[in-house]
Write a protein that holds these residues in place. Structure first.
Motif, short mmCIF file in Angstrom:
data_model
loop_
_atom_site.label_atom_id
_atom_site.label_comp_id
_atom_site.label_asym_id
_atom_site.label_seq_id
_atom_site.Cartn_x
_atom_site.Cartn_y
_atom_site.Cartn_z
N CYS A 7 26.00 -58.59 66.29
CA CYS A 7 26.24 -59.80 65.75
C CYS A 7 25.18 -60.98 66.05
CB CYS A 7 27.51 -60.18 65.87
SG CYS A 7 28.88 -58.98 65.27
N ARG A 8 25.03 -61.06 67.22
CA ARG A 8 24.21 -62.24 67.68
C ARG A 8 22.81 -62.18 67.36
NH1 ARG A 8 24.87 -66.05 71.18
NH2 ARG A 8 22.94 -66.15 72.00
N LYS A 9 22.41 -60.69 67.55
CA LYS A 9 20.91 -60.71 66.95
C LYS A 9 20.77 -60.88 65.65
CE LYS A 9 20.37 -56.97 70.48
NZ LYS A 9 20.52 -55.65 70.54
N HIS A 10 22.06 -60.43 64.57
CA HIS A 10 21.79 -60.99 63.36
C HIS A 10 21.70 -62.72 63.00
CE1 HIS A 10 23.02 -62.04 59.21
NE2 HIS A 10 23.93 -62.82 59.78
N GLU A 11 22.47 -63.09 64.12
CA GLU A 11 22.23 -64.70 63.87
C GLU A 11 20.90 -64.99 64.41
OE1 GLU A 11 25.24 -66.15 66.43
OE2 GLU A 11 27.14 -65.40 65.17
N LEU A 12 20.32 -64.42 65.23
CA LEU A 12 19.02 -64.75 65.71
C LEU A 12 17.99 -64.59 64.79
CD1 LEU A 12 17.42 -65.60 68.47
CD2 LEU A 12 16.98 -63.23 68.62
N SER A 13 17.94 -63.56 63.98
CA SER A 13 17.04 -63.44 62.90
C SER A 13 17.40 -64.47 61.75
CB SER A 13 17.13 -62.06 62.17
OG SER A 13 18.29 -61.55 61.64
N GLN A 14 18.90 -64.51 61.40
CA GLN A 14 19.13 -65.59 60.48
C GLN A 14 18.50 -66.92 60.71
OE1 GLN A 14 20.69 -64.92 57.72
NE2 GLN A 14 21.30 -66.89 57.07
N TYR A 15 18.63 -67.27 61.88
CA TYR A 15 18.10 -68.50 62.59
C TYR A 15 16.51 -68.69 62.48
CZ TYR A 15 17.38 -72.47 66.14
OH TYR A 15 17.08 -73.51 66.67
N ASP A 16 16.08 -67.51 62.79
CA ASP A 16 14.60 -67.55 62.67
C ASP A 16 14.11 -67.84 61.10
OD1 ASP A 16 13.32 -64.86 64.93
OD2 ASP A 16 13.88 -67.09 65.36
N LEU A 17 14.90 -67.31 60.29
CA LEU A 17 14.81 -67.36 58.93
C LEU A 17 14.72 -69.03 58.54
CD1 LEU A 17 14.20 -66.48 55.81
CD2 LEU A 17 16.61 -65.77 55.94
N GLU A 18 16.05 -69.39 59.02
CA GLU A 18 16.53 -70.62 58.64
C GLU A 18 15.41 -71.66 59.17
OE1 GLU A 18 20.45 -71.25 59.83
OE2 GLU A 18 21.26 -69.98 58.38
N THR B 67 5.45 -66.51 55.86
CA THR B 67 6.60 -66.26 56.72
C THR B 67 7.96 -66.20 56.56
OG1 THR B 67 4.95 -67.81 58.22
CG2 THR B 67 7.23 -67.17 59.04
N VAL B 68 8.23 -67.04 55.62
CA VAL B 68 9.57 -67.19 54.95
C VAL B 68 9.91 -65.85 54.57
CG1 VAL B 68 11.20 -68.16 53.32
CG2 VAL B 68 9.87 -69.62 54.75
N LYS B 69 8.99 -65.46 53.48
CA LYS B 69 9.15 -64.05 52.82
C LYS B 69 9.33 -62.98 53.80
CE LYS B 69 6.18 -62.54 49.49
NZ LYS B 69 5.30 -62.72 48.26
N GLU B 70 8.63 -63.06 54.94
CA GLU B 70 8.61 -61.82 55.80
C GLU B 70 10.16 -62.01 56.68
OE1 GLU B 70 4.28 -62.07 57.76
OE2 GLU B 70 5.88 -61.90 59.43
N LYS B 71 10.22 -63.29 57.10
CA LYS B 71 11.68 -63.29 57.56
C LYS B 71 12.85 -62.92 56.90
CE LYS B 71 10.11 -65.33 61.58
NZ LYS B 71 10.14 -64.50 62.83
N ASN B 72 12.84 -63.33 55.74
CA ASN B 72 13.74 -62.89 54.75
C ASN B 72 13.99 -61.44 54.67
OD1 ASN B 72 15.69 -63.72 52.88
ND2 ASN B 72 14.67 -63.81 51.31
N ALA B 73 12.88 -60.86 54.39
CA ALA B 73 12.76 -59.42 54.38
C ALA B 73 13.35 -58.89 55.70
CB ALA B 73 11.39 -59.00 54.01
N GLU B 74 12.75 -59.20 56.76
CA GLU B 74 13.38 -58.90 58.10
C GLU B 74 14.91 -58.94 58.08
OE1 GLU B 74 9.69 -60.18 60.87
OE2 GLU B 74 11.62 -60.64 61.63
N CYS B 75 15.21 -60.07 57.59
CA CYS B 75 16.74 -60.48 57.67
C CYS B 75 17.58 -59.46 57.02
CB CYS B 75 16.97 -61.99 57.41
SG CYS B 75 18.36 -62.64 58.26
N GLN B 76 17.12 -59.33 55.81
CA GLN B 76 17.69 -58.34 54.92
C GLN B 76 17.71 -56.87 55.27
OE1 GLN B 76 16.58 -58.77 51.14
NE2 GLN B 76 17.30 -60.78 50.56
N GLU B 77 16.50 -56.69 55.98
CA GLU B 77 16.33 -55.23 56.53
C GLU B 77 17.40 -55.02 57.53
OE1 GLU B 77 15.09 -52.71 55.35
OE2 GLU B 77 14.83 -51.35 57.12
#
Lengths: 443, 400
Positions: free
Chosen positions: B268-279, B338-348
């Motif tokens: 859950c925290r890692k999700h938050e982390l990737s979400q945070y990165d995206l944000e 970057t945002v596109k990447e991060k978004n994709a990462e997050c979704q993945e």
């Protein structure tokens, strides 16, 4: 859950099979008793003459309890060495039941109904029903001790209870005390000598027990050996009485140990119960966060609750039925030791007087002074009475403890039975779900 | 635990069969005693009737090496709920159990726990294919490379941050995981107390044995019955040891899921982390766009040092502005990438994580149901033993 209807405890001594109950019998949950059943098993016409109402005295109709009773009866017949006993002459039945609270301005106390059925000529009527309180039983016991000092008088339950600690009017206390009083009275009524004591007669029949009546009767009964002249030292105690004394000392000690162990077990069980209850609630609360696991977890919580209830029953039983009987025997032993001491004194007096007489004698042909002969008679009677009572007591003790311990085992078996049933039904529930899932998966 | 079929398990059998004490010098050159565990692997072929199984490959590892492996898995597969290790120190003990790590019972339970851990990893659809895991099982030398990788990546996991828009499912999962952690901890604590008390009840009954024996000495007809009943009381008192040992196994099964909650929380925290990165990336992009707009229109919307200095010290030349604009454009384009990447990462991450979470939920429900069943079985066995002993005692009493 405590036993609902008050019951009489089994009396020590010969009794028709119908009236013998296990104090700790696991049968109170069973169907309502059928008086007809008892008559068939006992085969004794007088078994129908149950004292008091059927509720107290009849036997539950369970196979295992019937079997137990049959066993008990067999043993009694085997032990019928008691010279006084004979079922054909059973003609005095007493019961103590129906406790009631009386509130007056001066005090509050409990009375019990004492019912008597008899064919003896010493009694004017065939049936009596009076109300008595503990004080009255105490009076009777003192009178019996005074008027029949050579006999073993059954004990009463403890007189004093700490007011702050024990609730004298709680259902459990009253029931326990009543059972002990019933047992006391039955033992007296079964005793071949004590049962003919006039004080007993008065106790059973008088509307109002005016305790001063007793004094008048006392002089009629005859000389009491209570006032044995002091200062006589015993030379040698016959071996059998020494053995009795030693036995009583050791037995009393062992009973004390058993009492302590039982109390300790109760304490541990109580603490276990506390933890167990919390344990159950944790499963319930866990079930709240789950979906698939909700029912299984609630099932476990339910099982733990059932087991807690069963444990509570077991503990209650031990404290209500087991411990009081144990303690009663300790009191019994104390009163028996007293009787042994009196016997010693009687023998000492005889020996003392004899010795004095021998020293004073002029020539060998003078007969023994009358008073020495009286002493000799007294001593010999005492020894004979005591021996007979001792055998009787031993036999009763054996029955009582067999019943007590078997009852304890029964209660424990009962407890585990209940728990096992609960867990087994849980497994069925859990495994059903598993097969349900499997079939839905394959579909 | 039901082992799921994976390619790895089809190939090999994995066992942790033994434990041994060793002595050696540790990293600070001090003498220490520790335990090593034997990992055995052998090809998973069926042995013909009467034939002997193949000789296994073996190697010894200590607990800290397992820890290393697990940490590696944690950072390498952030979207997977990594199976937990058995506890490092004995917790939730009831009085008779030792809390000593060198105690043979503890070591034995740990051996079982370590085997369980390896099997869980080997049954995982993703983790079972990991090369490092395979090497852990078969080669003694764990590369120090792994150590370095692990160290640096771990640091990022413990950072504190706030996420504006977490996936609601993860929020719910984190809450559930916390609840589960609390309730299981409570359960284990109370169970230990219950075990303690039950032990007391049984053991006190042993005293009956002694007193009945002493009493039987002064009795004639009652003697034999009392004596034998006393023996049964001794048996009763002794039976609790085995019963509680069986119960420990249940406690271990439940404990595994207690530790699993940490792994869930970690995902859950890692999700938050990737979400945070995206944000953060999106925020950064928005700021850059803002800057570009200001530069292009000359209108200062947002306070900036550059804006202030240009006001104070005069405007820059057109050329300079063009250069800056171009640089910003570039930056914006990179930002959008970057945002596109991060978004994709997050979704993945969400997709793969949620797949594993569903798998985990199913596994948890199944395992815990089985654990409850086995607990009920232990209880039933305890009841049966109790009935047996008291029935025997009753028979003795009735013969008194």
């Amino acid at each position: 859950m405590s036993v609902g209807a008050p019951r009489g405890l089994a009396s020590s001594g010969q009794k028709p099979i119908a009236e013998i109950l296990h104090p700790l019998s696991a049968t109170e949950e069973l169907l309502s008793p059928g008086p007809d059943v008892t008559v068939t098993i006992g085969g004794d016409k007088e078994a129908g003459l149950t004292n008091g109402t059927p509720v107290e005295m009849s036997s539950p109709a369970s196979a295992s309890s019937l079997f137990n009773r049959l066993q008990l009866d067999d043993d009694l017949e085997a032990d019928a060495r008691d010279p006084y006993s004979s079922t054909e002459t059973r003609d005095l039945f007493v019961t103590v039941d129906d406790p009631k609270k009386h509130v007056s301005t001066m005090e509050t106390y409990i009375t019990y109904r004492v019912s008597t059925k008899t064919t003896r000529i010493e009694f004017d009527l065939p049936e009596y029903c009076v109300r008595r309180r503990y004080q009255d039983f105490d009076w009777l016991r003192i009178k019996l001790e005074d008027s029949q000092p050579t006999h073993l008088i059954p004990p009463l339950p403890e007189k004093f209870v700490m007011k702050g600690v024990v609730d004298r009017f709680s259902e459990e206390f009253v029931e326990t005390r009543m059972k002990a009083l019933d047992k006391f009275l039955k033992r007296v009524a079964d005793h071949p000598v004590l049962s003919f004591n006039p004080h007993l007669n008065v106790f059973l029949t008088a509307k109002d027990l005016n305790k001063r009546q007793g004094l008048a009767l006392l002089s009629k009964v005859g000389e009491s050996v209570r006032h044995v002249a002091g200062g006589y030292k015993l030379r040698t105690r016959p071996a059998e009485f020494c053995a009795m004394g030693e036995y009583l000392d050791t037995f009393s000690q062992k009973l004390g140990t058993i009492d302590r162990i039982a109390q300790r077990i109760l304490k541990e069980q109580s603490e276990y119960l506390t933890e167990l209850r919390e344990y159950g609630t944790v499963y319930s609360s866990w079930a709240g966060s789950e979906e698939e696991l909700r029912r299984p977890l609630e099932g476990v919580a339910g099982c733990v609750t059932t087991c807690s209830g069963a444990l509570e029953d077991l503990s209650e039983n031990m404290s209500q039925d087991f411990l009081p009987v144990l303690r009663e025997y300790v009191l019994y032993i104390e009163s028996m030791k007293n009787v042994l001491r009196k016997r010693d004194q009687t023998q000492a007096e005889y020996e003392g007087r004899l010795e004095a007489a021998i020293l004073r004698k002029q020539d060998d042909r003078t007969p023994m002074p009358a008073e020495v002969e009286k002493c000799q008679d007294k001593a010999e009677c005492f020894n004979a009475d005591l021996k007979a009572d001792w055998d009787r007591w031993q036999s009763n003790k054996r029955q009582d403890f067999k019943q007590l311990l078997t009852g304890m085992a029964d209660k424990n078996i009962n407890y585990y039975d209940k728990c096992q049933a609960a867990w087994e039904s849980l497994i069925t529930l859990l495994q059903d779900k598993q097969t349900e899932d499997k079939t839905s998966e394959t579909n | 635990m039901v082992e799921r079929e994976t390619a790895l398990l089809r190939k090999m059998e994995i066992n942790v069969t033994e434990a041994e004490k060793r002595s050696g010098k540790n990293t600070v050159n001090m003498q220490e005693t520790y335990t090593v565990y034997l990992i055995e692997t052998r090809p998973a072929e069926t042995v013909p009737e009467g034939g002997t199984p193949a000789v296994p490959d073996t190697l010894w590892r200590r607990y800290s090496e397992f820890e290393l492996l697990r940490t590696y898995l944690l950072v390498t597969y952030p979207y997977i709920i990594i199976p937990p290790l058995p506890e490092k120190r004995a917790e939730f003990v009831w009085h008779k159990l030792s809390a000593d790590n060198l105690d043979p019972d503890f070591v034995e339970r740990r051996r079982v726990g370590l085997e369980n851990f390896l099997l869980r990893v080997a049954s995982h659809p993703v983790l079972s294919n990991d090369k490092i895991f395979f090497r852990f099982l078969t080669e003694l030398d764990m590369c120090d490379l792994v150590l370095h990788q692990v160290d640096s990546r771990l640091k990022s996991l413990s950072a504190m941050f706030r996420v504006k828009n977490p996936d609601k499912r993860f929020t719910a999962l984190k809450q559930y995981s916390d609840e589960l952690n609390t309730v299981i901890s409570h359960l284990l604590r109370v169970r230990a107390r219950v075990a303690d008390r039950l032990y007391g009840v049984y053991k006190v009954h042993g005293n009956y044995g002694r007193v009945f024996s002493e009493w039987s000495a002064i009795e004639k007809e009652m003697g034999d019955g009392l004596q034998s009943a006393g023996h049964h009381m001794d048996t009763y008192a002794a039976s609790i040891d085995d019963i509680l040992e069986e119960e420990e196994h249940y406690a271990d099964q439940v404990k595994e899921y207690l530790f699993y909650t940490d792994a869930v929380r970690s995902v859950c925290r890692k999700h938050e982390l990737s979400q945070y990165d995206l944000e953060m990336a999106a925020q950064d992009l928005a700021y850059k766009k803002q800057q570009k707009e200001e530069l292009a229109t000359g209108i200062v919307r947002v306070f900036s040092l550059k804006g202030m200095t240009s006001k104070l010290f005069g405007q820059e030349s057109q050329e300079q502005r063009e250069i800056r604009l171009a640089a910003l454009e570039q930056s914006i384009q990179e930002g959008e990438e970057t945002v596109k990447e991060k978004n994709a990462e997050c979704q993945e991450f969400v997709r793969t994580a949620w797949e594993d979470i569903e798998r985990f939920k199913e596994q948890k429900d199944k395992d815990l149901r089985e654990a409850l069943i086995s607990y009920a079985v232990v209880q039933i066995s305890m009841c049966k033993k109790g009935i047996q002993v008291w029935s025997n005692a009753k028979e003795c009493f009735s013969k008194m």
